[in-house]
Scaffold this active site. Structure first.
Site, PDB file in Angstrom:
ATOM      1  CB  CYS A 193     -37.352 -35.975 -32.677  1.00 58.89           C
ATOM      2  SG  CYS A 193     -35.969 -35.129 -31.863  1.00 58.89           S
ATOM      3  CG  ASP A 194     -41.163 -37.633 -29.747  1.00 53.83           C
ATOM      4  OD1 ASP A 194     -39.943 -37.521 -29.570  1.00 53.83           O
ATOM      5  OD2 ASP A 194     -41.999 -37.428 -28.870  1.00 53.83           O
ATOM      6  CE  LYS A 195     -45.586 -38.158 -32.154  1.00 51.93           C
ATOM      7  NZ  LYS A 195     -44.614 -37.434 -31.352  1.00 51.93           N
TER       8      LYS A 195
ATOM      9  CG  ASP B 231     -43.632 -34.390 -30.341  1.00 49.58           C
ATOM     10  OD1 ASP B 231     -43.732 -33.965 -31.489  1.00 49.58           O
ATOM     11  OD2 ASP B 231     -44.021 -35.523 -29.998  1.00 49.58           O
TER      12      ASP B 231
ATOM     13  CD  GLU C 101     -45.957 -36.352 -27.207  1.00 47.48           C
ATOM     14  OE1 GLU C 101     -45.475 -37.418 -27.605  1.00 47.48           O
ATOM     15  OE2 GLU C 101     -45.272 -35.374 -26.852  1.00 47.48           O
TER      16      GLU C 101
ATOM     17  CB  SER D 285     -44.631 -35.905 -23.376  1.00 46.56           C
ATOM     18  OG  SER D 285     -43.227 -36.063 -23.347  1.00 46.56           O
TER      19      SER D 285
ATOM     20  CB  CYS E  78     -35.509 -34.528 -24.603  1.00 51.85           C
ATOM     21  SG  CYS E  78     -35.969 -33.001 -25.447  1.00 51.85           S
TER      22      CYS E  78
END
Length: 525
Positions: free
Chosen positions: A122-124, A81, A444, A470, A194
């Site tokens: 990570c995110d998704k 992202d 985001e 985010s 992150c």
């Protein structure tokens, strides 16, 4: 052991063609008697959170083999992202969640796998993989790649968010281009997601609270040897889940989702967790709505302030005890059902090993940062169906705020205005047509919020949007305004100069015009 799905491709005369293809993979006649374990890996050379997942998979496979299974690795996609931010790439980020879920489901069904070890970071990827697990209802366990360590610059810990906010400092002339380059060279020092409590780390922490991952999944750093020990243990655990016929439907129920929401509020996670938990629950056949989120938020204390809400990072959270300590503190207030099942038994058994809260990185439940949760649901004539804010990352001065609207119909226009210093103290930046349909893709928006913070305006300017933020966002940033502008929601009728009242503690957001004026304007949308 219950009957194995993989017998569909291994047993009987008619399956000789299938077996010969499996032999081409290196399987033996003995292997045909064992469960086939899919290792769904999101390894990628494009994403710093995923660049080491090949090594995580190696440890997982070692655990599977030791426990008597046959590990078979396959891959799915991942999007960073941070790299996709603030350009057309972000339109594809949330959509990738569905592609990931579909790809895991397709492979598992087509190859008659008996169980899954899911390796996201990570995110998704993490919600997408759990969504697939819910659909398939095969024994499954999550083991991620772990968070990145914080960087160091000028004697201070720094991270990706520091760099985003430094862009605002540079625009203000408070940081030179050379200094910005020095910062960017050290802020992300290596592999891992992150280092703050952004969306990736938030969702992986909640995987523990849901019961789908072993303790430490959310917080053990990517570079720690403990991460590989956990991966191997996860490989062994999946074999126990097969023997017990323990599938996601026996772990993820209404109780476990309530536990996850309580954990969400306690740690002050990313606002994106609400989107993802609702999507996972839908796949599991469980109804979650914003009313339940609001109910749990009002009764759950906020115990953790990891970046961006505070100065600590994920490595500090892990050292303080991580999710086990947080969950243990919530039991002191009877806010968790400790009988909820997990991949390694149940929460009651798991929490016996929890560290005591240190009162600093993790507050005790009797002395929280706030008596209510880190996330809040706001409603009002701008957001009749709700909006979400990370209230734990809002300064006190902005908890109740009234300002003049500056309206933009895209993120790009808003960012240009911010960087051109056209946003002043007392403004409310309105970014619309960035929702799921209007964007499309519900991008985001870390760039505008970070620029506002970097310019020192986070105590003087609010931002609202029908898009999303985010997990690194801080300040009075209110997202998920619903209905969105593209659905003729009231955010579509806001005009420059309109007064917007925000009262986060009262859970309200309103446009200061009459109901009749709202109706009249809506006719023109």
């Amino acid at each position: 052991m219950p009957s194995l799905r993989s017998t569909k491709i291994k047993k009987g005369i008619s399956k000789a063609p299938h077996r010969t293809l499996l032999r081409a993979l290196g399987l033996t006649s003995d292997d045909f008697k064992k469960p086939l374990i899919g290792i769904a890996n999101s390894y990628s050379e494009l994403v710093p959170g995923h660049i080491h997942l090949d090594k995580i998979a190696t440890s997982v496979k070692s655990g599977v083999r030791e426990a008597g299974g046959v590990p078979l690795e396959f891959n799915t996609i991942a999007i960073c992202d941070g790299i996709a931010m603030n350009h057309e790439g972000m339109k594809y980020s949330l959509a990738s969640r569905e592609v990931i879920a579909d790809s895991v489901e397709l492979v598992a069904r087509a190859h008659a796998l008996d169980a899954l070890v899911l390796i996201p970071n990570c995110d998704k990827v993490i919600p997408g993989m759990i969504m697939a697990a819910a659909r398939l209802d095969l024994p499954a366990i999550v083991v991620r790649g772990g968070p990145m360590l914080a960087g160091r610059w000028r004697g201070q810990k720094v991270d990706l968010n520091t760099v985003f906010e430094a862009v605002g400092l540079a625009a203000e002339g408070k940081l030179t281009e050379e200094e910005l380059t020095q910062l960017e060279e050290v802020a992300c020092p290596g592999c891992g997601s992150c280092s703050g409590l952004f969306t990736a780390n938030s969702m992986n922490c909640l995987a523990e609270a849901l019961g789908m991952a072993l303790p430490g999944n959310g917080t053990i750093p990517a570079v720690s040897s403990k991460r590989y020990v956990l991966a191997e243990e996860s490989g062994r655990t999946i074999m126990n889940l097969i023997k017990e016929d323990k599938t996601p439907s026996k772990i993820m129920n209404k109780t476990s989702f309530r536990n996850a929401l309580a954990a969400d509020m306690a740690i002050g996670a990313s606002t994106n967790t609400i989107l993802h938990l609702i999507a996972i629950a839908k796949e599991a056949g469980i109804e979650l709505d914003l009313d339940l989120v609001d109910e749990i938020s009002r009764s759950t204390p906020n115990l953790v302030r990891i970046r961006p809400a505070g100065s600590d990072h994920m490595e500090d959270f892990d050292e303080a005890g991580g999710m086990n300590t947080v969950l243990s503190e919530l039991t002191e207030k009877n806010l968790l059902d400790v009988n909820a099942k997990t991949v390694d038994g149940n929460l009651r058994k798991r929490l016996k090993k929890a560290k005591q809260a240190d009162g600093s990185v993790i507050r005790k439940a009797i002395k929280p940062y706030m008596k209510s949760g880190g996330l809040a649901i706001l409603r009002g004539n701008i957001a009749p169906e709700g909006a979400v804010i990370k209230q734990s990352a809002v300064v006190d001065e902005m908890m109740k705020y009234s300002g003049k609207a500056k309206v933009f119909n895209s993120e790009e226009r808003a960012v240009k205005a911010i960087m051109d210093r056209k946003i002043k103290k007392g403004d409310v930046v309105v970014i619309r047509y960035e929702g799921p349909k209007g964007g499309p893709g519900m991008r985001e928006m870390l760039t505008p919020t970070s620029a506002i913070a970097g310019m020192g305006l986070d105590k003087h300017v609010a931002l609202i949007t029908d898009g999303r933020f985010s997990g690194a966002t801080r300040g009075a940033a209110i997202g998920h305004i619903s209905p969105e502008a593209a659905e003729a929601g009231p955010i579509a009728i806001i005009e420059d100069g309109d007064i917007i009242d925000i009262d986060i503690r009262a859970k309200k957001i309103n446009l200061k015009i009459s109901d009749s004026e709202i109706k009249e304007r809506l006719k023109r949308v």
